[in-house]
Design a protein around this motif. Structure first.
Motif, PDB file in Angstrom:
ATOM      1  N   LEU C  37      21.761   2.653  -8.567  1.00 54.92           N
ATOM      2  CA  LEU C  37      21.445   1.232  -8.391  1.00 54.92           C
ATOM      3  C   LEU C  37      20.219   0.803  -9.186  1.00 54.92           C
ATOM      4  CD1 LEU C  37      22.217   1.121  -4.590  1.00 54.92           C
ATOM      5  CD2 LEU C  37      23.388  -0.229  -6.352  1.00 54.92           C
ATOM      6  N   HIS C 205       6.297  -3.188 -19.463  1.00 56.90           N
ATOM      7  CA  HIS C 205       7.241  -2.069 -19.332  1.00 56.90           C
ATOM      8  C   HIS C 205       8.475  -2.209 -20.222  1.00 56.90           C
ATOM      9  CE1 HIS C 205       4.655  -0.407 -16.379  1.00 56.90           C
ATOM     10  NE2 HIS C 205       4.756  -1.452 -15.604  1.00 56.90           N
ATOM     11  N   VAL C 206       8.534  -3.231 -21.023  1.00 51.36           N
ATOM     12  CA  VAL C 206       9.443  -3.361 -22.152  1.00 51.36           C
ATOM     13  C   VAL C 206      10.899  -3.600 -21.758  1.00 51.36           C
ATOM     14  CG1 VAL C 206      10.309  -2.271 -24.271  1.00 51.36           C
ATOM     15  CG2 VAL C 206       7.945  -1.873 -23.538  1.00 51.36           C
ATOM     16  N   ASP C 207      11.468  -2.730 -20.922  1.00 49.88           N
ATOM     17  CA  ASP C 207      12.912  -2.795 -20.667  1.00 49.88           C
ATOM     18  C   ASP C 207      13.270  -3.941 -19.726  1.00 49.88           C
ATOM     19  OD1 ASP C 207      13.287  -0.412 -22.167  1.00 49.88           O
ATOM     20  OD2 ASP C 207      12.542   0.718 -20.443  1.00 49.88           O
ATOM     21  N   GLY C 208      14.553  -4.294 -19.757  1.00 49.23           N
ATOM     22  CA  GLY C 208      15.056  -5.329 -18.867  1.00 49.23           C
ATOM     23  C   GLY C 208      16.412  -4.930 -18.319  1.00 49.23           C
ATOM     24  N   VAL C 209      16.713  -5.408 -17.124  1.00 45.57           N
ATOM     25  CA  VAL C 209      18.006  -5.128 -16.496  1.00 45.57           C
ATOM     26  C   VAL C 209      18.586  -6.435 -15.978  1.00 45.57           C
ATOM     27  CG1 VAL C 209      19.171  -4.030 -14.541  1.00 45.57           C
ATOM     28  CG2 VAL C 209      17.437  -2.762 -15.827  1.00 45.57           C
ATOM     29  N   THR C 210      19.828  -6.703 -16.344  1.00 46.60           N
ATOM     30  CA  THR C 210      20.529  -7.875 -15.853  1.00 46.60           C
ATOM     31  C   THR C 210      21.282  -7.501 -14.579  1.00 46.60           C
ATOM     32  OG1 THR C 210      20.807  -8.518 -18.158  1.00 46.60           O
ATOM     33  CG2 THR C 210      22.106  -9.729 -16.505  1.00 46.60           C
ATOM     34  N   GLU C 212      23.946  -7.811 -11.453  1.00 47.14           N
ATOM     35  CA  GLU C 212      25.264  -8.285 -11.053  1.00 47.14           C
ATOM     36  C   GLU C 212      25.319  -8.440  -9.523  1.00 47.14           C
ATOM     37  OE1 GLU C 212      27.925  -8.826 -13.319  1.00 47.14           O
ATOM     38  OE2 GLU C 212      26.232  -8.670 -14.698  1.00 47.14           O
ATOM     39  N   GLU C 213      26.178  -9.357  -9.057  1.00 44.67           N
ATOM     40  CA  GLU C 213      26.319  -9.567  -7.602  1.00 44.67           C
ATOM     41  C   GLU C 213      26.682  -8.264  -6.883  1.00 44.67           C
ATOM     42  OE1 GLU C 213      25.571 -12.255  -6.043  1.00 44.67           O
ATOM     43  OE2 GLU C 213      26.135 -14.060  -7.143  1.00 44.67           O
ATOM     44  N   GLU C 215      26.032  -5.236  -7.529  1.00 44.71           N
ATOM     45  CA  GLU C 215      24.960  -4.252  -7.432  1.00 44.71           C
ATOM     46  C   GLU C 215      23.990  -4.559  -6.300  1.00 44.71           C
ATOM     47  OE1 GLU C 215      24.594  -3.061 -12.133  1.00 44.71           O
ATOM     48  OE2 GLU C 215      23.537  -4.808 -11.347  1.00 44.71           O
ATOM     49  N   THR C 283      17.929 -11.535 -15.792  1.00 49.03           N
ATOM     50  CA  THR C 283      17.488 -10.293 -16.424  1.00 49.03           C
ATOM     51  C   THR C 283      16.031 -10.076 -16.031  1.00 49.03           C
ATOM     52  OG1 THR C 283      19.023 -10.564 -18.262  1.00 49.03           O
ATOM     53  CG2 THR C 283      17.132  -9.096 -18.618  1.00 49.03           C
ATOM     54  N   ARG C 285      12.433  -8.190 -15.947  1.00 50.29           N
ATOM     55  CA  ARG C 285      11.468  -7.366 -16.678  1.00 50.29           C
ATOM     56  C   ARG C 285      10.240  -7.152 -15.793  1.00 50.29           C
ATOM     57  NH1 ARG C 285      13.348  -6.901 -21.625  1.00 50.29           N
ATOM     58  NH2 ARG C 285      14.920  -8.416 -22.279  1.00 50.29           N
ATOM     59  N   HIS C 313      13.552 -12.704 -17.677  1.00 53.16           N
ATOM     60  CA  HIS C 313      13.511 -12.652 -19.138  1.00 53.16           C
ATOM     61  C   HIS C 313      12.986 -13.969 -19.708  1.00 53.16           C
ATOM     62  CE1 HIS C 313      14.741 -11.827 -23.237  1.00 53.16           C
ATOM     63  NE2 HIS C 313      15.325 -13.008 -23.266  1.00 53.16           N
TER      64      HIS C 313
END
Lengths: 343, 343, 343
Positions: C37, C205-210, C212-213, C215, C283, C285, C313
C-alpha cells in the motif's frame, strides 16, 4: 543533498559490485498477495501439501515473486535513470524461497558501452539474490540503457559480456528432493505431462485480464520497486503510469496455467524483451510456444523450454513480429524460460 | 488442445465425483487481505485472544473466506460455462479453518435436468471442502444452469435432488470447545445478545461501500476463481466486469456487523440467490431479518437464522420483491444463513 | 435500535474510559499489505535479519501500521460524528509490535469544550494501544470536533488538558536491546547518519505517488476504520471519497525514505494537522525539516525531530502557510515526530 538521484551512465565502473539496499523478509503475506494480484494457480506454490508430495519441505513462494523481490532492490541503483530495459540472459533460480527467508540483492557491472550519440550508454549487470544464509537464490544478467548526466564524462572502453544464448539444460538448477514420480495431475489441474508436449507446439492460453492502476501499483510497491514512472501520474500528459514489466511477466505466466498447469517451476530465464509498454486499461492475453525439451536427473522431472508471449486484446494469434523484424505493436512481452514438469 | 474450455451440460454424469484442482494453504496473509477487502470486524476472526477466550485454539479465518476458497476451486469444473448460478442449500461449516490449513474441494453431481429448449440444463452438485487431514470442513449444494455444447447430445433422465428447505437447527455444526459463557461484549463491539433479537425483527445496517474494479478482482483472484467475466473487460460493450457473487456476500456480511456484531460464526447456509448483477461503481448497502432462533448444547451459545439482503444505494428499506414476486431491480443478494451468538 | 449511530458531543463525560471494540491479531499479512500500500522501505521493518543486527528479536511491523491499528478501533466511538480531526499530541510508541501480537485500544476523555454556537464541541481523548499482555504499546492524545445530537443538552464545564508542546527527548521510548553501533548503511539504503543532519535542514523527498480509490479503501479497511466518508461515494456530489488522514501520513513517511532512509523508528508524535482533504487522483509529494536533535542512552542511537509535510503535486517547495498564517491549499499534512537514527 540527502536524496538520491540514482546513478547515471558515467557512474558505473566495470567490475564493481553494488550492494543493493533494503533486505526483505518474506511471509505468507507475500504469497497471499501474489495470488490476489495475479491469477496464479500452479499447485506447487499454492499448497504446502502438494509441495511435500513432490519432495519439498513446503510450498515455495512463486518463482516470479522471488524474481521481483530480487529485481526490485536493484532499481534505485541500476534503472532509476534507465531509458529502456533491453534484455535478460543467464537467469537461474538456484534455490526456492520459503516464507521466513530474507532476501537481499547485489549486482556486478559486467559490461559497459556508450552509445554513439554520447548521451547514454548500455550497462550490463549480473544480479544475485541471496538469502539470510548468504546462499545464492537467483542470478541473472540484465542490460539497460542509462542516460548520462555529465555529457562531457569520457566514454569507458567498451566491454560487451559474452552471454549464453540459452541456459544449457544440463546446468538447470533442480531443487533438492524434487520428485514428480507420484505427481497428482488431478490436483494440479491438467493431465498433460512432459511427454505430451512437442517442440514447436503453440498454445493459446485463452483467458484475458484487464489491468487497473491500483493493481499494478500495489504489486510494484510490494517488490519495493521505486521507479517513478510506475506511480506518478504527473510524468505523462495522459496521466497514465507505465506498468512495471515484471507485472506483465507475472500476469502472462499466471494466464499460461490454462494449458501449462504442470510447468510447475521456473528454473531458468534464457531471454526476455518488454516489446511494448503496457498501461492500465489494457486487457492482457498470452500464448506459449514449446522451444525445447530436456531430461533431468530428478525422478519424474522433465525440463521444458517455453516462449511466453503477452499481447494486448485483439492481437493476431501467435503473431510476434512484423515483416521488418520488429515486435508487433500489440506484443507486450517475449520471454524465454525453462520450467520443470512431470514426465 | 491443451487448454480447458470447461464442462458443458452434456459432460456431467449423475453420481460422478469431480476432484477440483489446486489445493491452497492458508496463512495470515489471507486473513489480512480479507480484512483489507471487506469491512470485516467480527472479533472471533480478528483476534486470537478473543477466540481463545471463547474456547477456540486461535482465530479461524472468516467463515466466508473458507467458503470462497472451497467455491473458487469448483469454478473451472462447474460454472465456467454457466449461464446462471441458481441456488444454494444444505450448507454446513463443519470445522473452522486455521492459518496453516490446506484446503481442496470435490463435487458430486446429485441432479441433472435439461431445459425444454434443449440448449442448456441445470446441474446440481454437492461440494465438499476438505483439509489436509481429509476432514470435511464445509459442504453445500449448489445448482447452476449450464450451456450445452453439442446440441444433439441426448438429454439425461431428469433427476432433482430432495433438498432441505433449511438446515435443521439440531444439525448445526458447533466448533469443538466453543463457549460463549465469558463472552466480552465490549471487545466484540455491541451489547446485544441472542435473547435481544426477536423473530421477524429487521435491521438496517446503515453503512454503504462503493466497489472499485481493482477490489473485486483482487478478491476473486485470491480465491482462485477463474471465471472470465470477472476479469476481462472485453466481454461486455461497457467494459465492466461482472462482480463475483461471493464478493457481494462478504461485503454484505461485513456491513451487517453494525447491528449484528455478535452473530459471530456462520455455521449453515440455508439458501441464497444472487438477485441481480453487481458492477464496479455500485454502492452496496445491507439489511437483515431475523428468521428463526434456536438453542444449542454449547455453553452460552445460541443460534440465529438470518436473512441477509444486499441492495444498491437508493433501494427502498426492507423491500425485497415486486408485486409479481420477482426480486426488485436494486436487490443484489438474498442470503439465508444460521450464525452462532452469545446468549 | 441495534445499529450504532456513534457518540455525539453530549455523550462524553470527563474522565470516562471507553474500551474500543474488535481486538486484532497481526501477522506477516499486515506487514506485506503495508508494503504493497505504501512505498515503505525502512530496513528495520522490512527485514528480520536487519532488525536482529540492530538488537531486536525480529522486524516489528511499521510503527505507523501500529498507529493505524490502534487508531482505527477508536473511530466508531470517537470520530464517527466528528466534523474535524483537530490535532495530536504526546504520542509515544512504547513497544514495537510483532507479528503474532494482538492489539486493542481504549480512550480516556481528558477534555471537553462546547463551541459557542452550541451545535458541536471539542473532545480530547488520550488513547492507549495495548497488546495481549496488557502492555502499553502506544499512547497519544487526539482532539476532534464532534456534533451535538440533542442541541438542548447542557454544555459541560469546559476543561482543556495541559498538553506538552513536544515530547521531551529524555522521555522518548527506546526499544529494549536497540543498538545501532553495527548498523549497515549500505543495506539501509543511505549513508547519512544522525550527525549529518542539521537543525533547520530541509529535504525535498522528490518522489510522488498518485492515489487510487481502491488503494486508500483497502488500507483504511485493513485498520478496521469504519468512517463512512472513506468508503461511500454517495456522501458527496462528486462521488469522491475523503481519504483517511492516516493514509496520507503513511504515504508521506514512506516517501521520506529518499533522504531519511535511516530515520528508522518513529517513537514519538509531537503534533499533527491534516491541513487539507486528500482525494483519489491527487499526486502526493513530501518534504521534511529537521526541527531538533537529541542524544539517547542506547548504543549508537540518536533521536531526530522532524517535520513531515505532505503536499499535492505542484506545491511550492517548502512552503507551508499563507501570509495570514493558514495552511496553503496544497498542503495536506503537517506532522511533527521523533525518530531514532544511527549516530
Amino acid at each position: 543533498m540527502k536524496t538520491g538521484a540514482g546513478r547515471f551512465f558515467e557512474d558505473y565502473r566495470l567490475g564493481e559490485t553494488i550492494a543493493h539496499a533494503v533486505p526483505r523478509t518474506v511471509s505468507g503475506g507475500e504469497r497471499a498477495l501474489y495470488h490476489a494480484l495475479y491469477p496464479a494457480r500452479h499447485a506447487l506454490s499454492s499448497s504446502d501439501e502438494f509441495a511435500r508430495a513432490c519432495g519439498l519441505p513446503a510450498a515455495p513462494i512463486d518463482d516470479l515473486a522471488a524474481f521481483h523481490l530480487v529485481f526490485g532492490k536493484t532499481v534505485p541503483d541500476i534503472s532509476l535513470n534507465a531509458v529502456a530495459n533491453l534484455g535478460y540472459a543467464e537467469g537461474r533460480w538456484h534455490l526456492p524461497v520459503w516464507p521466513g527467508d530474507t532476501l537481499r540483492s547485489e549486482s556486478t557491472v559486467i559490461g559497459l558501452k556508450e552509445n554513439s550519440n554520447g548521451t547514454s550508454g548500455v550497462v550490463y549487470v549480473r544480479t544475485r539474490g541471496l538469502n539470510q544464509r548468504d546462499e545464492l537464490v537467483l542470478d541473472y544478467v540484465r542490460w539497460v540503457m542509462v542516460r548520462k548526466s555529465r555529457l562531457d564524462a569520457p566514454a569507458p572502453e567498451p566491454v560487451l559480456p559474452t552471454l549464453a544464448q540459452t541456459v544449457a539444460p544440463d546446468t538447470l538448477p533442480i531443487p533438492a528432493g524434487l520428485d514428480f514420480s507420484r505427481y497428482d495431475f488431478a490436483l494440479a489441474g491438467e493431465p498433460h505431462r512432459w511427454g505430451d508436449y512437442a517442440v514447436g507446439e503453440q498454445i493459446d492460453h485463452v483467458d484475458g485480464v484487464t489491468i487497473e492502476e491500483a493493481e499494478h501499483m500495489l504489486a510494484t510497491r510490494l517488490w519495493q520497486n521505486t521507479a517513478k514512472v510506475h506511480f506518478d501520474a504527473t510524468n505523462r500528459a495522459d496521466g497514465k503510469r507505465l506498468i512495471y514489466g515484471g507485472h506483465v511477466i507475472s500476469l502472462a505466466r499466471a494466464l499460461s496455467f490454462n494449458g501449462l498447469a504442470n510447468a510447475q517451476m521456473i528454473v531458468a530465464l534464457n531471454a526476455g524483451a518488454h516489446a511494448n509498454p503496457c498501461f492500465a486499461g489494457d486487457t492482457v492475453r498470452a500464448w506459449s510456444e514449446v522451444l525445447d525439451k530436456a531430461e533431468t536427473p530428478a525422478p519424474g522431472v522433465g525440463a521444458i523450454r517455453l516462449r511466453l508471449v503477452a499481447v494486448r486484446h485483439g492481437a493476431e494469434p501467435f503473431a510476434l513480429r512484423t515483416e521488418d523484424g520488429k515486435y508487433r505493436p500489440d506484443v507486450l512481452l517475449d520471454l524465454d524460460y525453462w520450467a520443470l514438469m512431470p514426465r
